[in-house]
Design a protein around this motif. Structure first.
Motif, mmCIF file in Angstrom:
data_model
loop_
_atom_site.group_PDB
_atom_site.id
_atom_site.type_symbol
_atom_site.label_atom_id
_atom_site.label_comp_id
_atom_site.label_asym_id
_atom_site.label_seq_id
_atom_site.Cartn_x
_atom_site.Cartn_y
_atom_site.Cartn_z
ATOM 1 N N TYR A 162 -1.503 0.882 -4.649
ATOM 2 C CA TYR A 162 -0.511 -0.107 -4.237
ATOM 3 C C TYR A 162 0.598 -0.133 -5.285
ATOM 4 C CZ TYR A 162 -4.405 -1.708 -1.360
ATOM 5 O OH TYR A 162 -5.457 -1.767 -0.473
ATOM 6 N N LYS A 222 -9.264 5.686 -4.550
ATOM 7 C CA LYS A 222 -9.548 5.273 -3.177
ATOM 8 C C LYS A 222 -8.282 4.740 -2.503
ATOM 9 C CE LYS A 222 -12.338 2.067 -0.444
ATOM 10 N NZ LYS A 222 -13.331 0.996 -0.507
ATOM 11 N N GLU A 223 -7.576 3.829 -3.200
ATOM 12 C CA GLU A 223 -6.369 3.210 -2.662
ATOM 13 C C GLU A 223 -5.376 3.008 -3.789
ATOM 14 O OE1 GLU A 223 -7.433 -0.478 -0.799
ATOM 15 O OE2 GLU A 223 -8.742 0.470 0.651
ATOM 16 N N ASP A 254 0.720 5.877 -0.637
ATOM 17 C CA ASP A 254 -0.085 7.098 -0.644
ATOM 18 C C ASP A 254 -0.464 7.411 -2.094
ATOM 19 O OD1 ASP A 254 -1.264 9.540 -0.290
ATOM 20 O OD2 ASP A 254 0.534 10.549 0.461
ATOM 21 N N PRO A 255 -1.750 7.533 -2.409
ATOM 22 C CA PRO A 255 -2.162 7.823 -3.790
ATOM 23 C C PRO A 255 -1.533 9.113 -4.347
ATOM 24 C CG PRO A 255 -4.056 7.152 -2.504
ATOM 25 C CD PRO A 255 -2.915 7.299 -1.544
ATOM 26 N N GLU A 278 -10.722 -1.869 -10.146
ATOM 27 C CA GLU A 278 -9.296 -2.092 -9.913
ATOM 28 C C GLU A 278 -8.559 -1.947 -11.237
ATOM 29 O OE1 GLU A 278 -6.862 -6.036 -9.124
ATOM 30 O OE2 GLU A 278 -7.921 -5.391 -7.300
ATOM 31 N N LYS A 329 0.830 -1.194 0.000
ATOM 32 C CA LYS A 329 0.000 0.000 0.000
ATOM 33 C C LYS A 329 0.868 1.249 0.000
ATOM 34 C CE LYS A 329 -4.220 1.734 1.976
ATOM 35 N NZ LYS A 329 -5.348 1.419 2.814
ATOM 36 N N GLU A 362 -16.607 0.601 -7.633
ATOM 37 C CA GLU A 362 -15.154 0.521 -7.532
ATOM 38 C C GLU A 362 -14.590 -0.312 -8.672
ATOM 39 O OE1 GLU A 362 -13.784 -0.823 -3.738
ATOM 40 O OE2 GLU A 362 -14.774 0.789 -2.655
#
Length: 105
Positions: A70, A67-68, A45-46, A93, A43, A91
């Motif tokens: 990685y 949102k997230e 920080d975007p 991916e 993970k 959402e």
């Protein structure tokens, strides 16, 4: 008196064997944690996503928000997995390389 000493010795013997069994369980758990594969996404920080990735997301997922995020590094090349949330809450991916090009997951 002899029975009391035998009983005490048995209690102490059982107590110490339980203590040793506990140490073995903890050692096993530590080994399992140390063997985590290094090719997993980590993970991040975007806000630290590369500019090329951000441009691709802005173009292909206009109006969506990140949102997230990685990152995974393999053979010196970084791959980014980004969870994008559309305005309707759906959402998605997305996996991209450093140049913002789509990568098969």
């Amino acid at each position: 008196m002899k029975k009391v000493l035998v009983a005490l010795a048995m209690i102490l013997g059982v107590g110490s064997s339980v203590a040793f069994a506990q140490e073995v369980n903890n050692a096993t758990a530590t080994v399992a944690e140390a063997q985590v594969p290094q090719e997993e996404f980590v993970k991040m920080d975007p806000a630290e996503l590369p500019q090329a990735v951000m441009q691709t997301l802005a173009k292909d997922y206009e109006g969506s928000s990140v949102k997230e995020a990685y990152v995974k590094e393999k053979d010196g090349a970084k791959t980014y997995k980004v969870i994008v949330v559309a305005q309707d809450g759906k959402e998605t991916e997305v996996i991209l390389n450093e140049k913002g090009e789509a990568v098969k997951g």
